[in-house]
Design a protein around this motif. Structure first.
Motif, PDB file in Angstrom:
ATOM      1  N   UNK A   1       1.323   5.888  -4.847  1.00 25.41           N
ATOM      2  CA  UNK A   1       0.587   4.728  -4.634  1.00 25.41           C
ATOM      3  C   UNK A   1       0.119   4.174  -3.374  1.00 25.41           C
ATOM      4  N   UNK A   2       1.019   4.396  -2.368  1.00 28.47           N
ATOM      5  CA  UNK A   2       0.926   4.190  -1.105  1.00 28.47           C
ATOM      6  C   UNK A   2      -0.432   4.892  -0.356  1.00 28.47           C
ATOM      7  N   UNK A   3      -0.402   6.350  -0.843  1.00 28.79           N
ATOM      8  CA  UNK A   3      -1.330   7.278  -0.601  1.00 28.79           C
ATOM      9  C   UNK A   3      -2.879   6.811  -1.180  1.00 28.79           C
ATOM     10  N   UNK A   4      -2.966   6.433  -2.445  1.00 30.91           N
ATOM     11  CA  UNK A   4      -4.112   5.694  -2.808  1.00 30.91           C
ATOM     12  C   UNK A   4      -4.459   4.379  -2.009  1.00 30.91           C
TER      13      UNK A   4
ATOM     14  N   UNK B   1      -8.018   1.606   1.817  1.00 31.61           N
ATOM     15  CA  UNK B   1      -8.013   0.825   3.020  1.00 31.61           C
ATOM     16  C   UNK B   1      -8.819   1.486   4.178  1.00 31.61           C
ATOM     17  N   UNK B   2      -8.777   2.911   4.261  1.00 29.44           N
ATOM     18  CA  UNK B   2      -9.907   3.627   4.895  1.00 29.44           C
ATOM     19  C   UNK B   2     -11.249   3.382   4.453  1.00 29.44           C
ATOM     20  N   UNK B   3     -11.341   3.713   3.066  1.00 30.02           N
ATOM     21  CA  UNK B   3     -12.740   3.294   2.395  1.00 30.02           C
ATOM     22  C   UNK B   3     -13.306   2.179   2.642  1.00 30.02           C
TER      23      UNK B   3
ATOM     24  N   UNK C   1      -0.277  -0.407  -4.748  1.00 27.90           N
ATOM     25  CA  UNK C   1       0.443  -0.216  -3.491  1.00 27.90           C
ATOM     26  C   UNK C   1       0.893  -1.152  -2.498  1.00 27.90           C
ATOM     27  N   UNK C   2       0.433  -2.628  -2.904  1.00 27.07           N
ATOM     28  CA  UNK C   2       1.223  -3.552  -2.084  1.00 27.07           C
ATOM     29  C   UNK C   2       2.684  -3.703  -2.573  1.00 27.07           C
ATOM     30  N   UNK C   3       2.953  -3.546  -3.819  1.00 29.17           N
ATOM     31  CA  UNK C   3       4.412  -3.542  -4.322  1.00 29.17           C
ATOM     32  C   UNK C   3       5.157  -2.446  -3.821  1.00 29.17           C
TER      33      UNK C   3
ATOM     34  N   UNK D   1       4.550  -0.854  -0.941  1.00 30.17           N
ATOM     35  CA  UNK D   1       4.885  -1.195   0.373  1.00 30.17           C
ATOM     36  C   UNK D   1       5.969  -1.939   0.598  1.00 30.17           C
ATOM     37  N   UNK D   2       6.212  -2.904  -0.228  1.00 26.77           N
ATOM     38  CA  UNK D   2       7.174  -3.885  -0.199  1.00 26.77           C
ATOM     39  C   UNK D   2       8.761  -3.195  -0.612  1.00 26.77           C
ATOM     40  N   UNK D   3       8.401  -2.434  -1.722  1.00 27.45           N
ATOM     41  CA  UNK D   3       9.552  -1.665  -2.178  1.00 27.45           C
ATOM     42  C   UNK D   3      10.223  -0.901  -1.065  1.00 27.45           C
ATOM     43  N   UNK D   4       9.531  -0.084  -0.457  1.00 29.65           N
ATOM     44  CA  UNK D   4       9.783   0.836   0.437  1.00 29.65           C
ATOM     45  C   UNK D   4      10.180   0.206   1.790  1.00 29.65           C
ATOM     46  N   UNK D   5      10.063  -0.827   2.097  1.00 24.09           N
ATOM     47  CA  UNK D   5      10.498  -1.647   3.495  1.00 24.09           C
ATOM     48  C   UNK D   5      11.679  -2.130   3.135  1.00 24.09           C
TER      49      UNK D   5
END
Length: 81
Positions: free
Chosen positions: A32-35, A40-42, A73-75, A77-81
């Motif tokens: 999900x972070x990769x997607x 974001x790049x797009x 992806x936002x979830x 990011x919060x899960x991995x931090x």
């Protein structure tokens, strides 16, 4: 001579463990972070390409399936931090 009973495959004896769940969640959050990163790049590339391209990108990024991926992806990011 009688044959000894051979053990079954190991996966038949394992119980579901907490670490199994965390391993699977770790892999899912990485995907999900990769997607999310590619979206974001797009978005940034569309913003740099001009107003017409940016409007098109906002239309795509505002669709419900993409919004779901962005939420994931936002979830993640919060899960991995």
């Amino acid at each position: 001579m009688a044959q000894r009973a051979r053990p079954l495959s190991p996966f038949l004896h394992y119980r579901w463990q907490y670490t199994n769940t965390l391993s699977i969640l770790h892999r899912i959050t990485g995907v999900l972070l990769s997607f999310g990163f590619f979206m974001l790049v797009y978005w940034l590339a569309a913003a740099a390409a001009g107003p017409a391209r940016y409007e098109s990108a906002i239309g795509i990024l505002g669709s419900p399936p993409v919004q779901l991926i962005l939420f994931g992806a936002a979830f993640s990011f919060c899960y991995t931090c």
